[in-house]
Design an enzyme around this catalytic site. Structure first.
Site, PDB file in Angstrom:
ATOM      1  N   HIS A   1     -12.879  12.044 -16.335  1.00 54.08           N
ATOM      2  CA  HIS A   1     -12.929  11.737 -14.914  1.00 54.08           C
ATOM      3  C   HIS A   1     -12.090  12.748 -14.141  1.00 54.08           C
ATOM      4  O   HIS A   1     -10.959  13.051 -14.534  1.00 54.08           O
ATOM      5  CB  HIS A   1     -12.403  10.320 -14.664  1.00 54.08           C
ATOM      6  CG  HIS A   1     -12.529   9.877 -13.235  1.00 54.08           C
ATOM      7  ND1 HIS A   1     -13.755   9.711 -12.619  1.00 54.08           N
ATOM      8  CD2 HIS A   1     -11.597   9.579 -12.302  1.00 54.08           C
ATOM      9  CE1 HIS A   1     -13.564   9.315 -11.371  1.00 54.08           C
ATOM     10  NE2 HIS A   1     -12.260   9.233 -11.157  1.00 54.08           N
TER      11      HIS A   1
ATOM     12  N   ASP B   1     -16.357  14.064  -9.829  1.00 51.54           N
ATOM     13  CA  ASP B   1     -16.324  12.727 -10.422  1.00 51.54           C
ATOM     14  C   ASP B   1     -16.325  12.742 -11.940  1.00 51.54           C
ATOM     15  O   ASP B   1     -15.477  12.137 -12.577  1.00 51.54           O
ATOM     16  CB  ASP B   1     -17.485  11.869  -9.893  1.00 51.54           C
ATOM     17  CG  ASP B   1     -17.346  10.425 -10.352  1.00 51.54           C
ATOM     18  OD1 ASP B   1     -16.270   9.831 -10.126  1.00 51.54           O
ATOM     19  OD2 ASP B   1     -18.304   9.895 -10.939  1.00 51.54           O
TER      20      ASP B   1
ATOM     21  N   ARG C   1      11.462  19.144  -7.975  1.00 50.66           N
ATOM     22  CA  ARG C   1      11.591  19.958  -6.768  1.00 50.66           C
ATOM     23  C   ARG C   1      11.741  21.445  -7.072  1.00 50.66           C
ATOM     24  O   ARG C   1      11.649  22.273  -6.181  1.00 50.66           O
ATOM     25  CB  ARG C   1      12.789  19.474  -5.937  1.00 50.66           C
ATOM     26  CG  ARG C   1      12.674  18.021  -5.516  1.00 50.66           C
ATOM     27  CD  ARG C   1      13.819  17.600  -4.623  1.00 50.66           C
ATOM     28  NE  ARG C   1      13.812  18.330  -3.368  1.00 50.66           N
ATOM     29  CZ  ARG C   1      14.717  18.136  -2.394  1.00 50.66           C
ATOM     30  NH1 ARG C   1      15.687  17.251  -2.560  1.00 50.66           N
ATOM     31  NH2 ARG C   1      14.654  18.827  -1.269  1.00 50.66           N
TER      32      ARG C   1
END
Length: 311
Positions: free
Chosen positions: A140, A179, A245
């Site tokens: 997926h 998809d 970060r």
């Protein structure tokens, strides 16, 4: 899921000449990407004959066969013909012997020919068959080509994968699959993704429905397949969750038994995910070329600490 390759498909793909062959012989299945060059078989040694492979004759095999008597050639060629032998292929535009044609017609096996060199022909056939016959699995996600880099976008349903892909397409990048992505292992380090035939060039946008990307944006907005080089996982932003970060987390995800680098992008209102993925793709490309901004920052920080500690 493994596809089947017909001899006729190989003929069409590589523009092979059909020296002899009936519709049934061209409809034979090719079940393996391995190719045999029957040197020992021409001497009469058939103990380990790979009868289910394509039989490729180059200049060495052809020259050796020419030194045999017609009776010997016919006997050997008949022994090489089996119910599951896909075809005989001759490289360099060499002539097929009368005995090869006779035996092939007796057992309804096609004889094909190509003008290119044996080694090059071997490579082209192997590459085509390996890609077509490799077992496929469906995963997926949305696969896009971003600056020539295959990026697989994954995440929870409704997170905005297709919408992000649509914005990337508008920014000049290319859609491979939406998809559902069919993936297969090309080699130990490479996994390739492509769209299922039913979903080719199509993308679903909630509220609009299914759109044809090639029809709306042109042929340059789609691509048939690409190597999956980077995965991006979209997740909902959580206030108290700590996120990377500095970009120092080197995480991977396994796709078709191949480890593929993965980055996670938190999604919240106001973040332009498409631009972030563009930058992520460029940054990943820079890392593969030897430049790592995180390491540069860490080196500068270490240098600054050393300078301050001496003062």
């Amino acid at each position: 899921m493994t596809e089947i390759v017909k001899v006729s498909q190989l003929v069409e793909k590589l523009s092979l000449e059909v020296v002899t062959g009936s519709p049934t012989s061209l409809d034979r299945d090719i079940v393996t990407g391995d190719i045999s060059r029957p040197g020992l078989e021409l001497t009469g040694y058939f103990n380990y004959y790979s009868h289910d492979r394509l039989q490729l004759f180059g200049s060495k095999e052809t020259t050796f066969a020419e030194r045999m008597t017609p009776e010997e050639r016919l006997m050997v060629m008949r022994r090489m013909c089996s119910p599951d032998t896909p075809a005989f292929i001759i490289s360099r535009g060499l002539e097929a012997t009368k005995e090869m044609i006779q035996a092939a017609e007796e057992f309804d096996i096609a004889v094909l020919r190509s003008p290119i060199s044996t080694s090059r022909l071997l490579g082209e056939i192997s590459s085509y068959l390996d890609s077509r016959l490799a077992p496929r699995t469906s995963i997926h996600g949305v696969l896009v080509d971003v600056y020539g880099l295959g990026v697989l976008i994954q995440g929870d349903s409704g997170i905005g994968k297709s919408e992000t892909a649509l914005e990337l397409i508008k920014r000049g990048h290319r859609l491979i699959a939406d998809d559902r992505v069919d993936v297969y292992k090309q080699d130990e380090l490479t996994v390739v993704g492509e769209p299922p035939k039913i979903l080719q060039h199509l993308i679903e946008i909630r509220g609009i429905g299914i759109i044809d990307v090639m029809n709306l944006f042109g042929a340059s907005a789609v691509r048939g397949s690409t190597e999956v080089q980077l995965t991006v996982y979209l997740e909902s932003w959580e206030k108290d969750k700590k996120y990377d970060r500095l970009g120092s987390d080197d995480t991977t995800v396994e796709i078709a038994a191949v480890q593929v680098p993965q980055i996670k992008i938190p999604v919240k209102t106001g973040r332009n995910v498409a631009i972030i993925i563009e930058v992520a793709a460029m940054n990943f490309r820079a890392k593969t070329m030897g430049y790592d901004a995180t390491k540069t920052f860490e080196e500068r920080l270490t240098k600054l600490i050393e300078e301050n500690s001496t003062n």
